[in-house]
Design an enzyme around this catalytic site. Structure first.
Site, PDB file in Angstrom:
ATOM      1  CG  ASP A   8      -5.979  53.957  97.489  1.00  0.00           C
ATOM      2  OD1 ASP A   8      -7.007  53.417  97.951  1.00  0.00           O
ATOM      3  OD2 ASP A   8      -5.679  55.150  97.690  1.00  0.00           O
ATOM      4  CG  ASP A  58     -10.585  51.626  99.561  1.00  0.00           C
ATOM      5  OD1 ASP A  58     -10.337  51.737 100.768  1.00  0.00           O
ATOM      6  OD2 ASP A  58     -10.531  52.575  98.773  1.00  0.00           O
ATOM      7  CD  GLU A  59      -5.397  52.823 101.841  1.00  0.00           C
ATOM      8  OE1 GLU A  59      -4.315  53.117 101.324  1.00  0.00           O
ATOM      9  OE2 GLU A  59      -6.044  53.600 102.548  1.00  0.00           O
TER      10      GLU A  59
END
Lengths: 372, 438
Positions: free
Chosen positions: B51, B144-145
């Site tokens: 993350d 983004d993760e």
């Protein structure tokens, strides 16, 4: 009608016409072939209302006349008759049955009245020119692989034949595209073709036309209006409706600024692509080309299969470029390249790439890269 | 128990260079970095959750180094809430989803930046590419993760999953310029919990040995699928922690909470059998609207269709998806539902392409309805979904396609900066109404 014909002659003619007939037909008469025996010749006609092929072959006519019979059944019968057989064909008194005899075999086929058979009127075909069979073959072969099968964009489902000017010379051009690749082939405009309309010849007609080209060496006469095209071979005539649509303005998608030329040996390249693509995933068929320092590296990876690479020595005088293509499209194009060398002209990894047939400038291919 | 300060009786790893470190060492022998991690299961765990830290804000700081030491809040725009706050702003109590005015009250000197989704998606893709080089089993959860399954990659990397992950986060820092935190465990549920423990720039491990002890004190809302409503229900039943949940008989949980009960029971025991699947794309993205009054006029239906296409397209773009099959739905005033579908030559995420395709389907659907039908509802959707990177490739058979795509991108940019009403196409309007209103 009563006639005798050689099995081989009849089989060849039937083979041409029966493939026009759709396997499943809602209109019964369209499943039939029209047989017309007159003055030492048998004329066979089949149509699907969009496309018609008529073929005339020598036969010994006992009694002139015409009838229609199921095309596929008739073809299957003749195909299974022994080689060298003489086939006797006659209608009974009421013309309701067609009697076929060869040696000790006998068949009765139901017929339908000749009057019901639809004629595809040629209409007025004002533009006429003739092409050598070889020239026509080149136009067709080098473009047909790019014809789209996408139904919504029906205007892409054929080869676009039209007049164009290239450096002041009148050209007859054939173009096909499915959005991912485009093929453009041209030859000098034959006399009589100058005022021709731009026409889109449907895929099915192209397929049948291609078979007829294989069996002739004589020039083919081509006549057209803006709705129909007719191609006349020595003993066959193909008439087809044209696709009623507007072919895209393809000139605008052919890049003009590409400057990075990669020259490869066609055969070696095609074999390498074929080998490496064994690994490509069934869905994308993607293959990566990395060119730089006189070396072309072909590679493919897939989560299911693994990976593959192969290197080729090439001439390339630019910075490293990495670009992905559908391997099948590469093979389709290289299969149509006739000279020993193929040229790829790149702009960058995401722009259309031009492929040329060595020194032969009459053929031009455009290929969209894919993400790899 | 779980983090870098934890069990120092085992051999560990240097988080700076990935080197092995003997037990109880305070610094790495090779690079003298104090960033070390020790855990007995360090070399065997292989499910990770990665993350990025305050992603939007980190990207903005990367692109404007003068912001490095200042509080940065990304947000505003349409809804006026915080999309992301950097760690400096978080010290003041700012957190995402907080209304902007409240955030600025807490942190008046913050630099506020409007979100540039295109940029974040682009950077997110680069990060995803790096992840995919570590393992093919990457399951993105957002820009983004992602979850990563590194089982069986030891021979490829000649290193354990933990070392491969250390190298990955270092590479993301070096090549992309943002930091990320990693949670490593033996299943997705625990990996996701772990990645939150040591943020930012963290590396946390939850091993099998301590999983239950760790879960005991965690609130039930940590369980995936437990939202506000279910949490309230659990709280009113006296179940606050995951430990309390484990003490309840599984059958009782199922009777009380339905299919969710099964998940509660399993997760409370630290069990999660969900696999890391690279393509867990949604099946379709769609939107529909019911009219105040039934509509029979095809032109009016088309007008109602356009905003729906824009909504669907907006969601596709935000989630970085593309779709190949367009489906149109109409419901007649007699509640008869008609659907028509059309496959596209290439996947799309453009409102324009969606509308052009769906508009034709409106005519086809009307043809299928009883003559003179009026309609109470119209809906449009995209299915057969794939990655957004495959969307709208140049089309050799459509010279204008690139131009239409560009127009839509420009419109999206304007809307991103000035709000969704800043610019729109004429087709969404009823003839004559716009001037009367404005």
């Amino acid at each position: 009608m009563k006639l005798t014909i050689e099995r081989a002659t009849l089989l060849k003619a039937l083979a041409h016409v029966q493939s026009v007939v759709e396997r499943r037909n809602t209109i019964p008469i369209l499943a039939n072939v029209l047989l017309d025996g007159q003055e030492g010749a048998l004329t066979l006609t089949a149509t699907d209302m969009d496309l018609a092929i008529t073929e005339t072959v020598p036969a010994e006519i006992g009694q002139a006349g015409a009838t229609t019979a199921p095309a596929h059944t008739l073809y299957d019968i003749v195909r299974k008759l022994p080689d060298g057989a003489q086939v006797e064909i006659e209608t009974d008194a009421s013309a309701a049955q067609l009697l076929i005899r060869a040696g000790r075999s006998k068949f009765n086929l139901a017929t339908l009245p000749v009057e019901d058979f639809p004629t595809m009127s040629g209409g007025d075909l004002p533009n006429t020119f003739s092409l050598e069979a070889e020239e026509l073959r080149t136009l067709v072969d080098r473009t047909r692989f790019a014809v789209s099968t996408e139904e919504t964009r029906y205007y892409l489902n054929g080869i676009y034949l039209h007049a164009a000017e290239d450096e002041g010379i009148n050209m007859l051009r054939a173009v096909a595209t499915d959005g991912h690749r485009l093929a453009r082939v041209q030859l000098s405009m034959p006399s009589g073709g100058e005022g021709m309309p731009g026409v889109i010849v449907p895929r099915k007609a192209i397929g049948e036309l291609r078979k007829l080209i294989d069996e002739t060496t004589d020039p083919v006469e081509i006549s057209m209006s803006d709705t129909r095209i007719r191609m006349t071979f020595d003993d066959a005539v193909l008439t087809s409706k044209l696709i009623d649509g507007t072919f895209p303005d393809y000139e605008r998608v052919i890049p003009t600024g590409n400057d990075k030329v990669l020259s490869v040996d066609r055969g070696t390249f095609a074999q390498a692509v074929d080998r490496v693509s064994t690994i490509s995933s069934e869905k994308s068929r993607a293959i990566k080309l990395a060119v730089g320092n006189g070396l072309l590296t072909l590679s493919a990876t897939s989560a299911e299969n693994g990976s593959a690479t192969e290197e080729l020595e090439v001439s390339f005088a630019h910075d490293l470029i990495e670009i992905g293509f559908n391997s099948r499209y590469l093979l389709d194009i290289t299969a149509q390249i006739e000279s020993d060398g193929a040229e790829f002209v790149f702009a960058d990894a995401s722009s259309p790439t031009i492929v040329r047939d060595g020194g032969d400038m009459s053929a031009l291919y455009v290929l969209m890269p894919m993400r790899v | 128990m779980t983090t870098k300060a934890a069990n120092t009786t085992e051999n560990g790893l240097c988080r700076n260079c990935g080197a092995d470190i003997p037990a109880r060492a305070r610094r790495c022998d090779s690079c003298s970095s104090p960033r070390t991690i020790f855990h007995p299961e360090l070399r065997t765990l292989s499910i990770a959750h990665l993350d990025c830290d305050a992603f939007y804000a980190s990207v903005e700081k990367r692109d404007d180094p003068s912001l490095r030491d200042k509080p940065v809040i990304v947000g505003g725009g349409r809804r006026g809430v915080v999309s992301a706050a950097c760690y400096i702003a978080r010290i003041k109590g700012v957190h995402s989803a907080m209304p902007m005015f409240k955030a600025l009250k807490l942190c008046p000197d913050a630099t506020v930046i409007r979100p540039d989704m295109d940029k974040y998606v682009r950077v997110g893709r680069q990060i995803r590419e790096l992840m995919r080089e570590v393992s093919p089993l990457v399951e993105p959860l957002s820009v983004d993760e992602a979850f990563l399954d590194l089982s069986g990659t030891e021979r490829l990397h000649r290193a354990s999953p933990a070392v491969a992950l250390i190298r990955l986060t270092n590479r993301i820092e070096r090549e992309i310029g943002v930091t990320a935190s990693v949670g490593l465990s033996y299943n997705k549920f625990l990996a996701k919990l772990a990645s939150d423990l040591d943020k930012p720039r963290g590396f946390a491990i939850i091993g099998e040995a301590e999983a239950l002890e760790f879960l005991d004190s965690q609130p039930v809302s940590r369980i995936w699928g437990v939202g506000k409503a279910l949490r309230r229900k659990l709280t009113s039943d006296g179940l606050h922690t995951i430990g309390q949940l484990r003490s309840v008989d599984e059958k009782r949980l199922i009777t009380r909470y339905g299919s969710m009960g099964n998940r509660l029971a399993r997760f409370s025991r630290g069990e999660d059998s969900r696999k890391v699947t690279p393509h867990s794309l949604p099946k379709n993205v769609s939107n529909e609207t019911t009219f105040f009054e039934d509509i029979a006029d095809p032109a009016e239906l088309s007008r109602r269709l356009w905003p729906l296409c824009e909504k669907v397209s907006g969601r596709m773009k935000a989630r970085d998806l593309s779709g190949r099959t367009v489906t149109l739905k109409l419901k007649t005033s007699k509640f008869q539902t008609l659907t028509r579908s059309q496959a596209l030559p290439d996947p799309t995420q453009l409102a324009e392409t969606l509308f052009r395709t769906a508009e034709v389907l409106v005519t086809r659907a009307i043809d299928g309805a009883p003559k003179g039908s009026a309609f109470r509802l119209i809906g449009v959707g995209l299915s057969n979904l794939s990655d957004g990177q495959e969307a709208d490739p140049p089309d050799l058979a459509d010279p204008d396609a690139a131009h239409r795509k560009r127009i839509e991108q420009v419109m999206d940019e304007v809307r991103g900066k000035l709000g969704s009403d800043a610019i729109s196409k004429g087709r969404g309007l009823k003839p004559g109404t716009r001037n009367a209103n404005s």
